[in-house]
Design an enzyme around this catalytic site. Structure first.
Site, PDB file in Angstrom:
ATOM      1  N   LYS A   1       0.850  -1.203   0.000  1.00  0.00           N
ATOM      2  CA  LYS A   1       0.000   0.000   0.000  1.00  0.00           C
ATOM      3  C   LYS A   1       0.878   1.242   0.000  1.00  0.00           C
ATOM      4  O   LYS A   1       2.060   1.191   0.367  1.00  0.00           O
ATOM      5  CB  LYS A   1      -0.928   0.035   1.227  1.00  0.00           C
ATOM      6  CG  LYS A   1      -0.234   0.004   2.615  1.00  0.00           C
ATOM      7  CD  LYS A   1       0.296   1.316   3.150  1.00  0.00           C
ATOM      8  CE  LYS A   1       0.958   1.167   4.521  1.00  0.00           C
ATOM      9  NZ  LYS A   1       1.807   2.295   4.902  1.00  0.00           N
TER      10      LYS A   1
ATOM     11  N   ASP B   1      -2.139  -1.533  10.592  1.00  0.00           N
ATOM     12  CA  ASP B   1      -2.450  -1.541   9.154  1.00  0.00           C
ATOM     13  C   ASP B   1      -3.110  -2.840   8.701  1.00  0.00           C
ATOM     14  O   ASP B   1      -3.571  -2.927   7.563  1.00  0.00           O
ATOM     15  CB  ASP B   1      -1.144  -1.431   8.335  1.00  0.00           C
ATOM     16  CG  ASP B   1      -0.621  -0.017   8.264  1.00  0.00           C
ATOM     17  OD1 ASP B   1      -1.359   0.913   8.638  1.00  0.00           O
ATOM     18  OD2 ASP B   1       0.533   0.147   7.821  1.00  0.00           O
TER      19      ASP B   1
HETATM   20  O1  C5P Z   1       0.519  -1.074  14.917  1.00  0.00           O
HETATM   21  P1  C5P Z   1       1.923  -1.386  14.549  1.00  0.00           P
HETATM   22  O2  C5P Z   1       2.468  -2.567  15.317  1.00  0.00           O
HETATM   23  O3  C5P Z   1       2.146  -1.528  13.092  1.00  0.00           O
HETATM   24  O4  C5P Z   1       2.781  -0.132  15.011  1.00  0.00           O
HETATM   25  C1  C5P Z   1       4.175  -0.152  15.079  1.00  0.00           C
HETATM   26  C2  C5P Z   1       4.644   1.023  15.904  1.00  0.00           C
HETATM   27  O5  C5P Z   1       4.387   2.254  15.208  1.00  0.00           O
HETATM   28  C3  C5P Z   1       3.947   1.186  17.233  1.00  0.00           C
HETATM   29  O6  C5P Z   1       4.565   0.404  18.225  1.00  0.00           O
HETATM   30  C4  C5P Z   1       4.103   2.657  17.492  1.00  0.00           C
HETATM   31  O7  C5P Z   1       5.398   2.944  17.966  1.00  0.00           O
HETATM   32  C5  C5P Z   1       4.002   3.254  16.109  1.00  0.00           C
HETATM   33  N1  C5P Z   1       2.644   3.705  15.776  1.00  0.00           N
HETATM   34  C6  C5P Z   1       2.137   4.831  16.383  1.00  0.00           C
HETATM   35  N2  C5P Z   1       0.870   5.241  16.080  1.00  0.00           N
HETATM   36  C7  C5P Z   1       0.118   4.564  15.178  1.00  0.00           C
HETATM   37  C8  C5P Z   1       0.619   3.412  14.549  1.00  0.00           C
HETATM   38  C9  C5P Z   1       1.889   3.000  14.868  1.00  0.00           C
HETATM   39  O8  C5P Z   1       2.806   5.472  17.194  1.00  0.00           O
HETATM   40  N3  C5P Z   1      -1.123   5.004  14.906  1.00  0.00           N
END
Ligand code: C5P
Length: 338
Positions: A11, A151
């Protein structure tokens, strides 16, 4: 031994508006995501067993894959392995015990802001649910997906959608014209948490949550109108990524790659996700195809790709012939060019 062949698309974020850090450590987001015609290929092999066993292995194409990319995690270190494990736990004895082998042929660079790992995980969730006769509802699948990553729920739907909350609250956008893109695939990774930390260090959104929400809804409406109209100049004007400067401040290659896209005639260009992938909007598919091979920027390889509103195809269980004709799955064909 049933074999399921899947395509898991990457994406880009046409816009990524980042709000304040929340008490749970995530940032409030309003983002427009769009799947693109760059895919990982997954092959799931299932065989009856006495204990559950989930294996994930990856391989990269010999040519064209980023040289500095981190190694692909295997088994349950890989998000696709975690997806299979969560699926088994959630079905709680309602599906026959199996050995699940997931082979990933990686074309989407890792830790690049293209959502490759999230897409692989969503493809595995959707394919297992389909294969075992849909023991989980769409809603349960979406909540499992949200546990795997912000995501992942988007990739159960694909196409073009708005993500809110931490990104996991997905609302598909309707049909609209496809976008011809030139994508700068990085040869180096960026860690998402590090980019968000940098965003905070640089002062965050500098407004209250209430003000931020009002501003972002206005910005979102502009992009949505532009996308619905198909007016590429307006779409280009509405591309925005609030993490772009944070990514560029961590890696000096990012800014020049965006500039290279603009100098080559892209109507607009920015970073995807937390980077370091960059992308630009071309005026036509022919222009994107012509522009990509001429572009150079340190640390990047440029390719043309399309972003369409076609949702990810419902996966179907493949014939029980390993690799048999007609084996298909999640997004079984790349998006057509716009
Ligand atoms: O949700 P995901 O595991 O992909 O997110 C990875 C990292 O990205 C999180 O641990 C956080 O540090 C950051 N993040 C964030 N805010 C979001 C999505 C991700 O701070 N909305």
């Amino acid at each position: 031994m049933p074999t399921i062949e899947l395509l898991a698309p990457a994406k880009v974020n046409l816009s990524l508006l980042v709000g304040p850090r929340r008490p749970d450590g995530y940032h409030e987001l309003v983002t427009v995501l769009n799947t693109i015609s760059i895919n990982d290929r997954l092959r799931l092999s299932l065989r009856p067993a006495t204990d559950w066993r989930i294996r994930v292995s990856g391989r990269r194409p010999v040519d064209g894959y980023p040289t500095e990319a981190p190694a692909l995690p295997s088994d349950t270190d890989n998000l696709a392995g975690q997806a299979a494990t969560l699926f088994v736990e959630a079905t709680n004895g309602r599906v026959p015990v199996s050995e699940v082998d997931v082979e990933i042929e990686k074309h989407i660079p890792v830790a690049a802001g293209l959502g490759g790992g999230s897409s692989n995980a969503a493809a595995v969730l959707a394919a297992l649910n389909e294969h075992f006769g849909r023991p989980l509802t769409t809603g349960s699948l979406a909540s499992l997906a949200a546990r795997l990553g912000s995501d992942v729920p988007f990739f159960l739907v694909g196409g073009r959608a708005v993500g809110r909350g931490r990104g996991e609250l997905v609302a598909p956008l309707g049909e609209g014209p496809g976008l011809p893109l030139v994508i700068g695939l990085p040869s180096f990774p960026l860690a998402t948490p590090e980019v968000y930390r940098q965003f905070d260090r640089r002062g965050g959104p500098r407004t209250s949550l209430r003000q931020w929400l009002a501003d972002t809804e206005d910005a979102l409406a502009l992009l949505q109108d532009a996308l619905a109209s198909g007016d590429l100049a307006r779409v280009a004007g509405a591309l925005r990524n609030d993490l772009a400067e944070s990514a560029a401040s961590l890696r000096p290659e990012v800014g020049p790659a965006v500039q290279a896209l603009l100098a080559a005639g892209s109507r607009g260009a920015t970073v995807s996700g937390s980077g370091p992938t960059v992308f630009g909007l071309a005026s036509s598919w022919e222009e994107a195809l012509g522009m990509a091979p001429r572009l150079t920027a340190r640390g990047y390889r440029f390719v043309a790709a399309s972003a369409t509103t076609a949702s990810v195809a419902t996966p179907v269980t493949a014939p029980a012939v390993p690799g048999g004709a007609g084996a298909s799955g999640h997004a079984t064909k790349p998006h057509d060019a716009p």
